[in-house]
Scaffold this motif. Structure first.
Motif, mmCIF file in Angstrom:
data_model
loop_
_atom_site.group_PDB
_atom_site.id
_atom_site.type_symbol
_atom_site.label_atom_id
_atom_site.label_comp_id
_atom_site.label_asym_id
_atom_site.label_seq_id
_atom_site.Cartn_x
_atom_site.Cartn_y
_atom_site.Cartn_z
ATOM 1 N N ILE A 12 3.534 2.706 3.069
ATOM 2 C CA ILE A 12 3.938 1.550 3.926
ATOM 3 C C ILE A 12 5.227 1.331 4.143
ATOM 4 O O ILE A 12 5.709 0.765 5.187
ATOM 5 C CB ILE A 12 3.205 0.152 3.498
ATOM 6 C CG1 ILE A 12 3.061 -0.746 4.640
ATOM 7 C CG2 ILE A 12 4.033 -0.308 2.335
ATOM 8 C CD1 ILE A 12 1.796 -0.504 5.211
ATOM 9 N N GLY A 13 6.084 1.935 3.377
ATOM 10 C CA GLY A 13 7.646 2.024 3.476
ATOM 11 C C GLY A 13 8.272 1.212 2.392
ATOM 12 O O GLY A 13 9.407 0.832 2.667
ATOM 13 N N LYS A 14 7.770 0.878 1.157
ATOM 14 C CA LYS A 14 8.568 0.414 0.197
ATOM 15 C C LYS A 14 9.827 1.052 -0.406
ATOM 16 O O LYS A 14 10.917 0.319 -0.319
ATOM 17 C CB LYS A 14 7.541 0.020 -0.828
ATOM 18 C CG LYS A 14 6.304 -0.723 -0.770
ATOM 19 C CD LYS A 14 5.353 -0.737 -1.944
ATOM 20 C CE LYS A 14 5.042 0.540 -2.538
ATOM 21 N NZ LYS A 14 4.026 1.232 -1.707
ATOM 22 N N SER A 15 9.586 2.192 -0.364
ATOM 23 C CA SER A 15 10.822 3.062 -0.929
ATOM 24 C C SER A 15 11.825 2.962 0.175
ATOM 25 O O SER A 15 12.910 2.969 -0.153
ATOM 26 C CB SER A 15 10.342 4.386 -1.057
ATOM 27 O OG SER A 15 9.295 4.316 -2.415
ATOM 28 N N THR A 16 11.461 3.305 1.397
ATOM 29 C CA THR A 16 12.153 3.121 2.394
ATOM 30 C C THR A 16 13.089 2.004 2.797
ATOM 31 O O THR A 16 14.388 2.010 2.690
ATOM 32 C CB THR A 16 11.566 3.512 3.853
ATOM 33 O OG1 THR A 16 10.904 4.808 3.517
ATOM 34 C CG2 THR A 16 12.608 3.635 5.266
ATOM 35 N N MET A 61 8.984 0.411 11.940
ATOM 36 C CA MET A 61 9.281 1.640 11.455
ATOM 37 C C MET A 61 9.904 2.491 12.345
ATOM 38 O O MET A 61 9.040 2.808 13.390
ATOM 39 C CB MET A 61 8.046 2.025 10.634
ATOM 40 C CG MET A 61 7.966 3.520 9.767
ATOM 41 S SD MET A 61 9.364 3.342 8.553
ATOM 42 C CE MET A 61 8.345 3.180 7.026
ATOM 43 N N GLN A 62 10.781 3.405 12.140
ATOM 44 C CA GLN A 62 11.404 4.169 13.304
ATOM 45 C C GLN A 62 11.757 5.507 12.628
ATOM 46 O O GLN A 62 11.685 5.566 11.281
ATOM 47 C CB GLN A 62 12.540 3.473 14.010
ATOM 48 C CG GLN A 62 12.200 2.308 14.798
ATOM 49 C CD GLN A 62 13.345 1.845 15.618
ATOM 50 O OE1 GLN A 62 14.623 2.183 15.084
ATOM 51 N NE2 GLN A 62 13.186 1.243 16.777
ATOM 52 N N GLY A 63 12.264 6.357 13.292
ATOM 53 C CA GLY A 63 12.363 7.807 12.743
ATOM 54 C C GLY A 63 13.361 7.464 11.799
ATOM 55 O O GLY A 63 13.659 8.635 10.831
ATOM 56 N N ASP A 64 14.338 6.596 11.986
ATOM 57 C CA ASP A 64 15.541 6.759 11.054
ATOM 58 C C ASP A 64 15.480 5.199 10.133
ATOM 59 O O ASP A 64 16.470 4.593 10.215
ATOM 60 C CB ASP A 64 17.112 6.722 11.925
ATOM 61 C CG ASP A 64 17.004 5.653 12.933
ATOM 62 O OD1 ASP A 64 15.950 5.094 13.304
ATOM 63 O OD2 ASP A 64 17.957 5.569 13.707
ATOM 64 N N GLY A 65 14.358 5.018 9.619
ATOM 65 C CA GLY A 65 14.257 4.097 8.910
ATOM 66 C C GLY A 65 13.555 2.728 9.344
ATOM 67 O O GLY A 65 13.122 2.878 10.726
ATOM 68 N N ARG A 105 18.345 10.334 6.651
ATOM 69 C CA ARG A 105 17.772 9.763 8.068
ATOM 70 C C ARG A 105 18.077 8.286 8.075
ATOM 71 O O ARG A 105 17.999 7.957 9.376
ATOM 72 C CB ARG A 105 16.223 9.975 7.627
ATOM 73 C CG ARG A 105 15.685 11.302 7.563
ATOM 74 C CD ARG A 105 14.144 11.374 7.301
ATOM 75 N NE ARG A 105 13.332 10.696 8.410
ATOM 76 C CZ ARG A 105 12.005 10.727 8.200
ATOM 77 N NH1 ARG A 105 11.330 11.071 6.991
ATOM 78 N NH2 ARG A 105 11.163 10.080 8.989
ATOM 79 N N ILE A 106 18.516 7.632 7.025
ATOM 80 C CA ILE A 106 18.381 6.369 7.260
ATOM 81 C C ILE A 106 19.798 5.994 7.560
ATOM 82 O O ILE A 106 20.163 5.142 8.547
ATOM 83 C CB ILE A 106 18.010 5.446 5.595
ATOM 84 C CG1 ILE A 106 16.476 5.804 5.907
ATOM 85 C CG2 ILE A 106 18.334 4.064 5.960
ATOM 86 C CD1 ILE A 106 15.940 5.275 4.327
ATOM 87 N N GLU A 130 0.824 -1.149 0.211
ATOM 88 C CA GLU A 130 0.127 0.157 -0.178
ATOM 89 C C GLU A 130 0.830 1.140 0.087
ATOM 90 O O GLU A 130 1.919 1.314 0.343
ATOM 91 C CB GLU A 130 -0.898 -0.047 1.187
ATOM 92 C CG GLU A 130 -2.043 -1.018 1.250
ATOM 93 C CD GLU A 130 -2.965 -0.753 2.561
ATOM 94 O OE1 GLU A 130 -3.138 0.311 2.990
ATOM 95 O OE2 GLU A 130 -3.551 -1.804 2.672
ATOM 96 N N PRO A 131 0.323 2.407 -0.590
ATOM 97 C CA PRO A 131 1.206 3.645 -0.415
ATOM 98 C C PRO A 131 1.495 3.732 0.938
ATOM 99 O O PRO A 131 0.675 3.989 1.893
ATOM 100 C CB PRO A 131 0.213 4.814 -1.199
ATOM 101 C CG PRO A 131 -1.238 3.952 -1.063
ATOM 102 C CD PRO A 131 -1.015 2.589 -1.179
HETATM 103 P P1 TYD Z 1 7.730 5.118 1.766
HETATM 104 O O1 TYD Z 1 9.048 4.444 1.828
HETATM 105 O O2 TYD Z 1 7.781 6.486 1.125
HETATM 106 O O3 TYD Z 1 6.409 4.533 1.489
HETATM 107 P P2 TYD Z 1 5.912 3.797 0.113
HETATM 108 O O4 TYD Z 1 7.142 3.972 -0.820
HETATM 109 O O5 TYD Z 1 5.613 2.482 0.216
HETATM 110 O O6 TYD Z 1 4.932 4.757 -0.396
HETATM 111 O O7 TYD Z 1 7.292 5.342 3.392
HETATM 112 C C1 TYD Z 1 6.731 6.563 3.832
HETATM 113 C C2 TYD Z 1 6.412 6.425 5.556
HETATM 114 O O8 TYD Z 1 7.332 6.104 6.262
HETATM 115 C C3 TYD Z 1 6.164 7.784 5.477
HETATM 116 O O9 TYD Z 1 4.877 8.029 6.158
HETATM 117 C C4 TYD Z 1 7.092 8.196 6.812
HETATM 118 C C5 TYD Z 1 7.709 6.989 7.225
HETATM 119 N N1 TYD Z 1 9.086 6.982 7.526
HETATM 120 C C6 TYD Z 1 9.301 6.727 8.824
HETATM 121 O O10 TYD Z 1 8.569 6.732 9.718
HETATM 122 N N2 TYD Z 1 10.817 6.905 9.015
HETATM 123 C C7 TYD Z 1 12.105 7.054 8.279
HETATM 124 O O11 TYD Z 1 13.019 7.005 8.622
HETATM 125 C C8 TYD Z 1 11.543 7.058 6.994
HETATM 126 C C9 TYD Z 1 12.335 7.267 5.892
HETATM 127 C C10 TYD Z 1 10.073 7.185 6.667
#
Ligand code: TYD
Ligand code: MG
Length: 452
Positions: free
Chosen positions: A103-107, A267-271, A138-139, A100-101
């Motif tokens: 959710i953290g795929k890009s991260t 999921m934390q503040g730094d990835g 951040r990561i 889902e959008p």
């Molecule tokens: P993202 O990877 O952009 O999601 P997708 O690619 O699946 O759409 O993730 C976005 C969410 O992750 C955003 O709402 C913020 C959160 N986030 C953190 O909590 N900590 C982090 O270090 C990062 C990079 C993102």
């Protein structure tokens, strides 16, 4: 200029038609058929130059003669990802990551790219290089091996690939790519197919692993035709509740490993952080025992996972009692309530029942049934269960407690986490002799009442 050719595609399932029609014959959805311009691709795909490898004719070989020793796997520093992939990234494999959008795929993928020690190219069609840099800061600290490219045209991407010669490729996302060979717009069925085919050829011919990020539709399947899932070697799904910190990585298809493994992240503040021992985190309040809480020993893939089930039973304010479940199948909850009503004589018909699995995870393992029943009974009586009890059994329609698979693994996990007793089905066979944990055997739901 080649002759313009158009075809009609269903945007939902990818079925192809010669003429427009209102309803798709294949998936029965209405108004999803759209005309797309397709041009017959010119000869040569990802590299227009003569490619000797692709021209080499393949000969049949005896299976004993095929050399299988050279399937090197790229071990990443991410243990959860390695496990889900069956031991690392296989060279030349095409991996699709859906979710889902937000959710953290890009991260997850950027984190992977930053931590790899081989040359990685991260292609983004969604974010600018600056945005990615900000996220990367951040990561992880700067990586000397990670290259970022923001481009959506596949031919231009392949030009850059030829110049850079990366060892691994990440594409964020496949829906943003656009090939010159087609005139359809980015994200349409034919473009997704075409771009994936070109990337697949590239992956197989150069033995470079390619990871594609894919969007998912409202219904939860990966957007674009089902054919995308057939084309790739591995389909991974990243899931979880956006309001909670836990994320689960699951393999839906894997040509190089089992699909039973899962990876758990926080999921934390730094990835994203890998969670090695999830059970300890999912059980919230181990000190105080509260009514309506019960702990279930479930299995997620091959791993035992202890989750906390919370139930709230209260008198119904409106005529029809409310039933609501988060993280648990609502139909199954209704069934368990009916069983309780009939077999244990509980008047739950006039009560609202709310059920929640903590941590925002979803459990489909039937072994959670007994914990659900225990939590409901505990809330109904307003009597807390001893906090050191846990449950692992299915409940049948006649109120019988049924055995579940891999019980030994579950018992061992419960013992490891210091539980005093585990409740399982009477006829669940096991040959284990645990030292500390007590095993309570139950045959019927009524027997559970003695403990509450
Ligand atoms: P993202 O990877 O952009 O999601 P997708 O690619 O699946 O759409 O993730 C976005 C969410 O992750 C955003 O709402 C913020 C959160 N986030 C953190 O909590 N900590 C982090 O270090 C990062 C990079 C993102
Ligand atoms: Mg993204």
């Amino acid at each position: 200029m080649a002759k313009v050719k158009t075809t009609f595609f269903c945007q939902n399932c990818g079925a192809q038609y010669a003429k427009w029609q209102g309803q798709c014959n294949a998936c029965k959805s209405w108004n999803t058929i759209v005309e797309e311009v397709v041009q017959v691709p010119k000869k040569g795909d990802w590299k227009t130059s003569n490619n000797s490898q692709s021209k080499r004719a393949s000969k049949p070989l005896k299976i004993s003669e095929i050399d299988s020793s050279q399937t090197p796997r790229l071990k990443t520093s991410d243990k959860e990802l390695n496990r889900v992939l069956g031991g690392g990234i296989v060279s030349g494999s095409l991996i699709l990551l859906g979710g889902e959008p937000g959710i953290g795929k890009s991260t997850l993928m950027l984190q992977l790219a930053l931590k790899l020690t081989c040359k990685t190219l991260y292609i983004s069609g969604e974010e600018s290089q600056k945005q990615i840099k900000l996220r990367a800061q951040r990561i992880a600290p700067n990586s000397p091996h990670c290259y970022i490219l923001t481009e959506t045209n596949t031919q231009k991407i392949f030009k850059q690939i030829e110049a850079l010669d990366p060892d691994i490729l990440v594409v964020d996302s496949i829906q943003t790519l656009q090939s010159d060979f087609l005139e359809a717009s980015a994200g349409s069925v034919s473009q997704i197919k075409q771009s994936t085919t070109e990337l697949m050829k590239f992956a197989k011919e150069t033995a470079t692993p390619v990871i594609l990020i894919g969007h998912i539709t409202k219904e939860g399947s990966i957007a674009g035709p089902k054919i995308l899932e057939h084309m790739v070697d591995t389909v991974l799904q990243f899931e979880g509740d956006r309001n909670h910190v836990f994320r689960i990585l699951r393999a839906h298809k894997n040509r190089f490993g089992s699909t039973h493994e899962i990876g758990i992240y926080e999921m934390q503040g730094d990835g994203l952080r890998e969670v090695q021992n999830p059970s300890e985190l999912l059980i919230s309040n181990k000190e105080a025992s509260l009514s309506g809480n019960a702990i279930a020993v479930t299995l997620e893939g091959m791993r035992p996972l202890l989750v906390e089930v919370q139930a709230l039973v209260s008198s119904a304010v409106y005529g029809t009692p409310q039933r609501s479940a988060t993280g648990f199948n609502a139909k199954r909850l209704n069934m368990l309530l009916a069983v309780l009503e009939k077999r244990a004589g509980f008047r739950l018909g006039a009560k609202d029942v709310f059920l929640n699995i903590t941590g925002g995870i979803r459990v489909d393992d039937p072994a959670i049934d007994l914990a659900v029943v225990a939590a409901i009974l505990s809330s109904n009586e307003d009597a807390a269960l001893t906090k050191n009890y846990c449950f692992a059994a299915e409940v049948g329609l006649s109120g019988e407690i049924r055995p579940v698979q891999r019980i030994e693994q579950r018992i061992m996990e419960a013992e490891k986490l210091g539980f005093e007793a585990i409740f399982i089905a009477k006829n669940n066979k096991f040959s284990l002799k645990p030292k500390r944990i007590q095993i309570q055997l139950l045959g019927k739901i009524e027997e559970l009442l003695n403990f509450i």
